[in-house]
Design an enzyme around this catalytic site. Structure first.
Site, PDB file in Angstrom:
ATOM      1  N   THR A  73       0.841  -1.187   0.000  1.00  0.00           N
ATOM      2  CA  THR A  73       0.000   0.000   0.000  1.00  0.00           C
ATOM      3  C   THR A  73       0.880   1.243   0.000  1.00  0.00           C
ATOM      4  O   THR A  73       2.108   1.160  -0.144  1.00  0.00           O
ATOM      5  CB  THR A  73      -0.998  -0.050   1.179  1.00  0.00           C
ATOM      6  OG1 THR A  73      -1.915   1.033   1.062  1.00  0.00           O
ATOM      7  CG2 THR A  73      -0.302  -0.002   2.529  1.00  0.00           C
ATOM      8  N   LYS A  77       3.610   1.407  -3.709  1.00  0.00           N
ATOM      9  CA  LYS A  77       3.017   0.639  -4.812  1.00  0.00           C
ATOM     10  C   LYS A  77       3.745   0.847  -6.145  1.00  0.00           C
ATOM     11  O   LYS A  77       3.747  -0.050  -6.984  1.00  0.00           O
ATOM     12  CB  LYS A  77       1.525   0.980  -4.957  1.00  0.00           C
ATOM     13  CG  LYS A  77       0.705   0.543  -3.746  1.00  0.00           C
ATOM     14  CD  LYS A  77      -0.736   1.004  -3.816  1.00  0.00           C
ATOM     15  CE  LYS A  77      -1.559   0.092  -4.676  1.00  0.00           C
ATOM     16  NZ  LYS A  77      -3.019   0.326  -4.488  1.00  0.00           N
ATOM     17  N   ASP A 114      -6.088  -4.444  -8.215  1.00  0.00           N
ATOM     18  CA  ASP A 114      -7.075  -3.398  -7.935  1.00  0.00           C
ATOM     19  C   ASP A 114      -8.174  -3.359  -8.989  1.00  0.00           C
ATOM     20  O   ASP A 114      -9.362  -3.214  -8.672  1.00  0.00           O
ATOM     21  CB  ASP A 114      -6.394  -2.025  -7.847  1.00  0.00           C
ATOM     22  CG  ASP A 114      -5.703  -1.798  -6.510  1.00  0.00           C
ATOM     23  OD1 ASP A 114      -6.118  -2.412  -5.512  1.00  0.00           O
ATOM     24  OD2 ASP A 114      -4.748  -1.002  -6.457  1.00  0.00           O
ATOM     25  N   GLY A 142      -5.098   9.355 -10.262  1.00  0.00           N
ATOM     26  CA  GLY A 142      -4.018   8.761  -9.477  1.00  0.00           C
ATOM     27  C   GLY A 142      -3.870   7.274  -9.768  1.00  0.00           C
ATOM     28  O   GLY A 142      -4.400   6.751 -10.749  1.00  0.00           O
ATOM     29  N   ARG A 165      -8.057  17.306 -11.121  1.00  0.00           N
ATOM     30  CA  ARG A 165      -7.773  18.711 -10.781  1.00  0.00           C
ATOM     31  C   ARG A 165      -6.524  19.201 -11.501  1.00  0.00           C
ATOM     32  O   ARG A 165      -6.465  20.339 -11.929  1.00  0.00           O
ATOM     33  CB  ARG A 165      -7.639  18.867  -9.258  1.00  0.00           C
ATOM     34  CG  ARG A 165      -8.977  18.857  -8.536  1.00  0.00           C
ATOM     35  CD  ARG A 165      -8.831  19.071  -7.054  1.00  0.00           C
ATOM     36  NE  ARG A 165      -8.168  17.971  -6.374  1.00  0.00           N
ATOM     37  CZ  ARG A 165      -8.033  17.862  -5.074  1.00  0.00           C
ATOM     38  NH1 ARG A 165      -8.524  18.806  -4.276  1.00  0.00           N
ATOM     39  NH2 ARG A 165      -7.426  16.835  -4.539  1.00  0.00           N
ATOM     40  N   LEU A 229     -14.720   4.809  -4.798  1.00  0.00           N
ATOM     41  CA  LEU A 229     -13.668   3.956  -4.235  1.00  0.00           C
ATOM     42  C   LEU A 229     -13.472   4.205  -2.746  1.00  0.00           C
ATOM     43  O   LEU A 229     -12.909   3.359  -2.042  1.00  0.00           O
ATOM     44  CB  LEU A 229     -12.343   4.174  -4.969  1.00  0.00           C
ATOM     45  CG  LEU A 229     -12.326   3.953  -6.484  1.00  0.00           C
ATOM     46  CD1 LEU A 229     -10.888   3.830  -6.970  1.00  0.00           C
ATOM     47  CD2 LEU A 229     -13.144   2.757  -6.913  1.00  0.00           C
TER      48      LEU A 229
END
Length: 284
Positions: A73, A77, A114, A142, A165, A229
């Protein structure tokens, strides 16, 4: 007595864990511990706090200590990809790994589950979801968003709209994943939802302690499937508003649970079931 046994007759319960910094928030030890108990399997799963400067050394030593694999994590990663001996195509495409398998010879195999967890969560909780029914809209660019984009395209989504953004990050994803992607300015996020059949918040906005996700949802179709998520809280303001507009919603907890299942099977030899009891344990 056991000291007299030849080495081939000494068996150690497999070890696995989750590597990150910080790691105290992780639900993975509780989840994997529950599965080990539920299926009566020998093994242990532990949290392993690792500073970035120690990551390479820790990974080299884990197989020697009896570890058969690990989840990865934040913030490791991406870094584990450069340290692994083999990397799956999907982990390379996403640019991150969340699941490591340590082979008997000590070699490290890196994968990313994921995207699998994301799609499995949708299919479990919205069984009639059809990825090719209309455009998908992904908010965020991301690491998690990259996994979502890869899995949606792989599932058959024909047009994928993305906004972030920082527009450059969305443009980078389009450059890597190709012509089915359409980049929207952050200020146009409301327009991006117009006609979208699948809508995903892949940012941390709306998580406890974070800023809320402020998205104009007037153009959102009540026929859309909306998922987030974020799973703390389970019902984010984004999902609450989508539900009020008549949309089917899927919370983010199932993705966490489903992404864990392939690694557990590889390490401990049994494919765990993701059901209501599993959800309850993860939320405790």
């Amino acid at each position: 007595m056991s000291d007299d046994l030849p080495p081939a007759q000494i068996h150690h319960a497999p070890l696995a864990g989750v590597i990150g910094m910080p790691i105290t928030h992780s639900r993975s030890p509780r989840l994997h511990g529950y599965w080990l108990d539920r299926y009566g399997l020998a093994g242990h799963y532990v949290p392993i706090p690792v500073m970035p400067e120690h990551l390479a050394e820790v990974l080299r030593n884990m197989p020697r200590m009896g570890f058969v694999g690990a989840n990865v994590t934040i913030p490791h990663k991406e870094a584990v990809l450069t340290l692994a001996d083999t990397v799956t195509d999907r982990a390379a495409l996403i640019g991150a790994a969340n699941t490591l398998i340590f082979r008997p010879d000590g070699k490290i195999h890196a994968d990313n589950t994921d995207g699998y967890g994301f799609i499995a969560n949708l299919r479990q909780n919205a069984p009639d979801w059809q990825p090719d029914r209309g455009p998908a809209a992904v908010i965020g660019a991301g690491g998690a968003a990259r996994a979502v984009v890869a899995s949606l395209l792989d599932s058959g989504v024909r047009e994928l709209r993305i906004t972030n953004r920082t527009r450059l990050r969305a443009e980078q994803i389009k450059a890597e994943f190709g012509a089915r992607l359409v980049v929207y300015d952050w200020a146009q996020v409301g327009n991006m939802l117009d006609g979208a059949a699948t809508v995903v918040n892949a940012t941390s906005l709306g998580m406890q302690g974070k800023q809320p996700l402020r998205v104009p949802m007037d153009a959102l179709s009540p026929d859309a499937l909306v998922t987030d998520l974020v799973y703390t809280p389970l019902m984010t303001p984004f999902l609450t508003e989508a539900q009020a507009r008549g949309c089917r919603i899927v919370d983010g907890l199932g993705m966490l649970l489903h992404q864990a299942a392939p690694g557990f099977e590889r390490w401990f030899g049994h494919r765990p079931e993701v059901d209501d009891d599993t959800r309850r344990i993860a939320l405790e």
